[in-house]
Write a protein that holds these residues in place. Structure first.
Motif, PDB file in Angstrom:
ATOM      1  N   UNK A   3      63.956 -25.999  -3.627  1.00  0.00           N
ATOM      2  CA  UNK A   3      62.765 -26.772  -3.039  1.00  0.00           C
ATOM      3  C   UNK A   3      63.162 -27.134  -1.626  1.00  0.00           C
ATOM      4  N   UNK A   4      62.259 -26.815  -0.751  1.00  0.00           N
ATOM      5  CA  UNK A   4      62.281 -27.291   0.760  1.00  0.00           C
ATOM      6  C   UNK A   4      61.620 -28.481   0.827  1.00  0.00           C
ATOM      7  N   UNK A   5      62.033 -29.583   1.268  1.00  0.00           N
ATOM      8  CA  UNK A   5      61.498 -30.867   1.773  1.00  0.00           C
ATOM      9  C   UNK A   5      61.349 -30.998   3.140  1.00  0.00           C
ATOM     10  N   UNK A   6      59.866 -31.387   3.597  1.00  0.00           N
ATOM     11  CA  UNK A   6      59.549 -31.285   4.914  1.00  0.00           C
ATOM     12  C   UNK A   6      58.940 -32.734   5.439  1.00  0.00           C
ATOM     13  N   UNK A   7      59.304 -32.974   6.556  1.00  0.00           N
ATOM     14  CA  UNK A   7      58.706 -34.217   7.139  1.00  0.00           C
ATOM     15  C   UNK A   7      58.237 -33.753   8.544  1.00  0.00           C
ATOM     16  N   UNK A   8      57.047 -34.458   9.115  1.00  0.00           N
ATOM     17  CA  UNK A   8      56.724 -33.848  10.407  1.00  0.00           C
ATOM     18  C   UNK A   8      55.865 -35.062  11.050  1.00  0.00           C
ATOM     19  N   UNK A   9      55.611 -34.850  12.468  1.00  0.00           N
ATOM     20  CA  UNK A   9      54.821 -35.988  13.139  1.00  0.00           C
ATOM     21  C   UNK A   9      53.427 -35.179  12.736  1.00  0.00           C
ATOM     22  N   UNK A  10      52.550 -36.271  13.017  1.00  0.00           N
ATOM     23  CA  UNK A  10      51.160 -35.757  12.838  1.00  0.00           C
ATOM     24  C   UNK A  10      50.764 -34.580  13.789  1.00  0.00           C
ATOM     25  N   UNK A  46      47.090 -34.868   3.814  1.00  0.00           N
ATOM     26  CA  UNK A  46      46.074 -34.350   4.550  1.00  0.00           C
ATOM     27  C   UNK A  46      46.749 -33.453   5.837  1.00  0.00           C
ATOM     28  N   UNK A  47      48.008 -33.370   5.980  1.00  0.00           N
ATOM     29  CA  UNK A  47      48.557 -32.849   7.063  1.00  0.00           C
ATOM     30  C   UNK A  47      48.365 -31.299   7.068  1.00  0.00           C
ATOM     31  N   UNK A  48      47.682 -30.890   8.170  1.00  0.00           N
ATOM     32  CA  UNK A  48      47.159 -29.542   8.160  1.00  0.00           C
ATOM     33  C   UNK A  48      48.303 -28.439   8.116  1.00  0.00           C
ATOM     34  N   UNK A  49      49.318 -28.871   8.883  1.00  0.00           N
ATOM     35  CA  UNK A  49      50.277 -27.884   8.995  1.00  0.00           C
ATOM     36  C   UNK A  49      51.344 -27.591   7.847  1.00  0.00           C
ATOM     37  N   UNK A  50      51.279 -28.622   6.880  1.00  0.00           N
ATOM     38  CA  UNK A  50      51.942 -28.598   5.591  1.00  0.00           C
ATOM     39  C   UNK A  50      51.125 -27.538   4.742  1.00  0.00           C
ATOM     40  N   UNK A  51      49.859 -28.123   4.653  1.00  0.00           N
ATOM     41  CA  UNK A  51      49.022 -27.582   3.930  1.00  0.00           C
ATOM     42  C   UNK A  51      48.838 -25.942   3.970  1.00  0.00           C
ATOM     43  N   UNK A 118      63.369 -30.140  14.291  1.00  0.00           N
ATOM     44  CA  UNK A 118      62.807 -29.341  15.169  1.00  0.00           C
ATOM     45  C   UNK A 118      62.353 -30.421  16.040  1.00  0.00           C
ATOM     46  N   UNK A 119      61.405 -30.137  17.041  1.00  0.00           N
ATOM     47  CA  UNK A 119      60.748 -31.133  17.914  1.00  0.00           C
ATOM     48  C   UNK A 119      59.914 -32.233  17.031  1.00  0.00           C
ATOM     49  N   UNK A 120      59.006 -31.612  16.253  1.00  0.00           N
ATOM     50  CA  UNK A 120      58.310 -32.110  15.414  1.00  0.00           C
ATOM     51  C   UNK A 120      58.549 -32.318  13.795  1.00  0.00           C
TER      52      UNK A 120
END
Length: 128
Positions: A3-10, A46-51, A118-120
């Motif tokens: 599994x890949x866990x992801x975090x990100x800026x809005x 609700x993060x569009x990029x993740x979805x 990465x950057x975000x």
């Protein structure tokens, strides 16, 4: 179970997330097809990029509460007080990868790739 866990800026794009994911998998000599799922903090529901990324890859995307993420703090390669202030847990990428791999497999998970940036976005990969 990988599994890949992801975090990100809005507002982080699916393209940025995918590029980080593909680069990381290439470093591990793993194909994209080796992934069984994606995971993140419940704050990112609700993060569009993740979805969008999960939909493009046709992978399940699990979300975990701060309490569920905190349960994996002893396994982190690094924790962040800044991330804890924002999310309630010291990690998003590493802890969500560990939580999802463990929950989906019913076994103890371990990181096979610590947090990458990465950057975000941030990403970590766990296996159970």
């Amino acid at each position: 179970m990988i599994v890949a866990g992801l975090g990100c800026r809005r507002g982080c794009t699916a393209a940025e997330l995918r590029e980080l994911l593909e680069q990381t998998l290439a470093q591990l000599a793993l194909p994209l097809s080796a992934l069984d799922g994606l995971a993140s903090s419940a704050l990112k529901r609700d993060e569009a990029g993740l979805l969008q990324l999960a939909a493009e890859l046709k992978l399940p995307l699990d979300f975990f509460s701060a309490e569920q993420l905190a349960a994996h703090e002893s396994q982190l390669s690094e924790g962040s007080e800044f991330v804890r202030e924002l999310t309630g847990a010291a990690s998003v990428a590493e802890a969500s990868a560990l939580a999802s791999a463990s929950e989906r497999s019913g076994r103890v998970a371990a990181l096979i790739c610590p947090k990458q940036r990465s950057a975000a976005a941030t990403l970590a990969i766990a296996r159970a």
